[in-house]
Scaffold this active site. Structure first.
Site, PDB file in Angstrom:
ATOM      1  N   GLU A   3      56.568  56.676 -42.471  1.00  0.00           N
ATOM      2  CA  GLU A   3      57.506  57.976 -43.457  1.00  0.00           C
ATOM      3  C   GLU A   3      56.607  59.332 -43.627  1.00  0.00           C
ATOM      4  O   GLU A   3      57.020  60.538 -43.879  1.00  0.00           O
ATOM      5  CB  GLU A   3      56.787  57.458 -45.047  1.00  0.00           C
ATOM      6  CG  GLU A   3      57.332  55.960 -45.321  1.00  0.00           C
ATOM      7  CD  GLU A   3      59.219  56.039 -45.312  1.00  0.00           C
ATOM      8  OE1 GLU A   3      59.803  57.033 -44.616  1.00  0.00           O
ATOM      9  OE2 GLU A   3      59.604  54.888 -45.124  1.00  0.00           O
ATOM     10  N   ASP A  26      60.788  56.272 -36.042  1.00  0.00           N
ATOM     11  CA  ASP A  26      60.123  55.197 -35.748  1.00  0.00           C
ATOM     12  C   ASP A  26      58.926  55.099 -35.061  1.00  0.00           C
ATOM     13  O   ASP A  26      57.712  55.385 -34.718  1.00  0.00           O
ATOM     14  CB  ASP A  26      61.755  54.200 -35.540  1.00  0.00           C
ATOM     15  CG  ASP A  26      61.744  53.510 -37.282  1.00  0.00           C
ATOM     16  OD1 ASP A  26      61.659  53.842 -37.495  1.00  0.00           O
ATOM     17  OD2 ASP A  26      63.704  53.001 -36.179  1.00  0.00           O
TER      18      ASP A  26
HETATM   19 ZN   LIG Z   1      63.274  56.803 -42.905  1.00  0.00          ZN
END
Ligand SMILES: [Zn+2]
Length: 680
Positions: free
Chosen positions: A518, A582
């Protein structure tokens, strides 16, 4: 922006006369590193996802009522079972507070299947009469406002809400967005392959069936469905693609009332806005002006009767889940069975619990956090967030490809990020919604109207930075670029994702990675366009922006070479932001973990070294089985790559992984494009 998508609680009902009470439920426990989920026969250097998740995949077949089954989904279903017990307690207890009374009554009304069945299409009558009474195309505009206000879930023709002004994130302005399609994406209307043609035929048949449920004769329903399909195809052609919608500049077209009229003159704006009862505004953002121009053009050329059929269908399609069995079944057959591959409809209680979460989520969420979310979890996860932010700061400062000016702005943005953990400080007040035990459809409409009014009520007001757009039990997390905040609902901070009983290695690998994910969104190819205040404002020097683009290109080339399903490759222009998050997130989590444990002597466990446990813990957030139909839909609509590549695609870029598993150069799981990518 989010990471997901990414034993039934023991509920004992003791019935004594009219009164039922439920035992206090408990959530089942699975550790955040589950050795039974691994497949140790697999070579981690050949397919790490298989190695970490192969056992889970074998032990967790997709339940018949699911289209995908994953660690995230399973936890989400565990939460639903837990929430069911809370709701059953709420329906049974006497003399309770107003919030508990409301969620209990809503649930009781929803569970009354017999009543919904006996009503058939009756709850739509008022709206159907209003559509039928429209004498001109001009009369359709206020009608759209009326239908939009009370339709939960699927919208009617287009969306109106409020959004932060992209140029002044402190104020809320009106916002108009494209919509109006019954298929999951505009591309469904054009793709030439056999499966896509079949999708369109089945959709058209679905439209006809819904019209027949409203009483149309089969031949007439079929002919109307063909015309509705033609109209939707024109709207789809004028709609922005999902990749275009990732570019915030393509989504920004601010205009005043006169420009709205000029853009779409056949839409009776004054009548529309009067019916909305929205605050007066002098500026609105229109995400897709071409879409609204097309709506206007079609209002001028498509016969009134076709528009009426279009609205009748979409009205029924939006309300179908809340009507009688015939509507519910048709809705399931097309949207979940045919399009996504589910074998069975979810039991009604699951649908009802999810609906309470959807419509009264911050009421139901209060009981959820009281029972499952401790202050200790809040403190320990917040400490993880802070540690990961400190790593991000250090790495930003150390990037030799970035100029001091850009670094300074990046650091200002990082320091301005707000961390929201668990649940909102102030709960939403639903007291104005009337909920009746004998009026399910009415409850759905009143709750939808409440949310509609709440959204529009923000127009012209200062921004409420404490607001959440996920409910506390949600098993997911998000970064909001215009708020510049990261949000972790209580639901995502539970085992097996965050596990207070486990040590740091799997927790940093898993939840640490989610936090890093995030946070990285603030600095991915899209998030980097917003400044510290959430304004769409370029803070990069030209040279730095070009260097960032080069690094992002490495990631999009890598993922673009992977197969999503059967004949479809990953659309890496759509998944780029998530792929970058990621990779960036896991690198941050790894460094933060090393930092957290630097003074400790770590030992092997379960024949895994501490580093191996970090990576297995990471991979196990994403263990998943998914039906091919659902995979095909996601290939077009999901901004996240398939689970396997969210793991394998990340670790191939981390030399720490190669070292942890002693992978040799040229091991089978090498990058399709060769060189490792690095973002931050
Ligand atoms: Zn995301």
């Amino acid at each position: 922006m989010n990471r997901a998508a990414r034993c039934l609680a023991a509920v004992l009902l003791l019935t004594t006369g009219w009164r039922a009470t439920a035992e206090e439920p408990a959530l089942p426990y699975t550790p955040s590193l589950d050795v039974t989920a691994m497949d140790r026969t697999a070579d981690p250097c050949a397919d790490f996802y298989q190695y970490a998740c192969g056992g889970w995949q074998k032990n967790n077949p997709i339940p018949p009522d699911q289209t995908t089954w994953s660690v995230y989904h399973k936890l989400s279903e565990d939460n639903v079972a837990f929430l069911r017990a809370i709701l059953e307690q709420a329906t049974a207890a006497k003399d309770q507070d107003a919030v508990t009374q409301k969620i209990g009554d809503y649930y009781v009304a929803c569970m009354d299947e017999a009543r919904a069945d006996s009503l058939g299409a009756a709850p739509l009558e008022g709206d159907l009469d209003a559509i039928s009474a429209a004498k001109s195309v001009g009369a359709l505009a206020p009608l759209m406002a009326r239908l939009q206000r009370e339709s939960a879930g699927r919208g009617i023709l287009f969306k109106i809400e409020s959004q932060q002004d992209p140029d002044d994130s402190e104020r809320e302005i009106a916002s108009f967005d494209q919509g109006g399609l019954g298929l999951p994406d505009r591309d469904y209307y054009f793709k030439a392959d056999a499966k896509s043609k079949d999708n369109r035929e089945k959709y058209q048949a679905h439209v006809a069936k819904v019209l027949m449920l409203l009483g149309d004769a089969p031949a007439s329903a079929k002919s109307s469905a063909a015309k509705i399909m033609r109209l939707e195809t024109a709207l789809a052609r004028a709609s922005l693609t999902r990749v275009e919608r990732r570019d915030p500049y393509k989504m920004k077209h601010k205009m005043g009332p006169a420009e709205l009229e000029a853009m779409a003159p056949n839409l009776a704006w004054k009548a529309y806005l009067a019916e909305l009862e929205a605050p007066a505004f002098d500026i609105a953002n229109v995400t897709a002006p071409a879409f609204f121009s097309e709506v206007s053009k079609r209002l001028g050329s498509v016969p009134l009767a076709v528009w009426k059929d279009y609205l009748r269908f979409h009205l029924a399609n939006a309300h179908a889940p809340y009507l009688s069995a015939a509507f519910v079944t048709e809705d399931f057959d097309f949207y979940r069975k045919y399009l996504k591959g589910a074998k069975q409809i979810q039991p009604r209680w699951k649908r009802c619990v999810r609906l309470v979460d959807d419509q009264l989520g911050e009421a139901l969420g209060q009981a959820f956090v009281r029972k499952v979310f401790t202050n200790e979890t809040k403190e320990t996860t917040l400490a993880m967030v802070r540690r990961i932010e400190a790593v991000m700061e250090h790495r930003l400062q150390a990037r030799d490809w970035m100029s001091p000016e850009t670094k300074q702005a990046a650091l200002a943005k990082l320091h301005a990020i707000r961390n929201k953990i668990g649940y909102p400080d102030k709960w939403r007040d639903y007291s104005s919604i009337r909920v009746e035990r004998a009026d399910f459809e009415g409850n759905v409409r009143r709750a939808a109207a409440f949310e509609f009014a709440r959204q529009l009520g923000k127009i012209g007001k200062p921004v409420d930075r404490d607001e959440w757009w996920m409910t506390p039990p949600t098993v997911n997390a998000y970064f909001d670029p215009t708020m510049n905040d990261i949000n972790f609902p209580a639901g995502v901070l539970q085992p097996p994702l965050y596990d207070p009983k486990m040590d740091d290695a799997p927790n940093y690998g898993n939840t640490g990675g989610t936090i890093g994910h995030e946070l990285t969104h603030g600095f991915d190819d899209q998030g980097r366009m917003y400044d510290a205040h959430g304004n769409l404002k370029d803070w990069w020097t030209k040279a730095d922006a070009a260097k960032f683009a080069e690094r992002a290109k490495c990631v999009s080339n890598q993922y673009g070479a992977y197969v999503a399903v059967e004949d479809i490759k990953i659309n890496s222009a759509l998944t780029l932001g998530e792929d970058v998050a990621d990779l960036g997130g896991e690198v941050l989590a790894y460094v933060a973990w090393k930092d957290a444990v630097q003074d400790r002597k770590l030992e092997d466990r379960d024949d895994l070294s501490p580093d191996q446990r970090f990576f297995v813990g990471f991979a196990q957030w994403a263990c998943e089985n998914t039906r091919p139909e659902q995979q095909r839909e996601w290939a077009l609509t999901n901004p996240h790559s398939p689970a396997k590549y969210r793991i394998n695609g990340v670790v191939v870029n981390m030399p720490e992984f190669e070292r942890a598993f002693l992978c040799k150069a040229g091991a089978p799981m090498t990058k399709p494009t060769g060189k490792a990518c690095s973002i931050w």
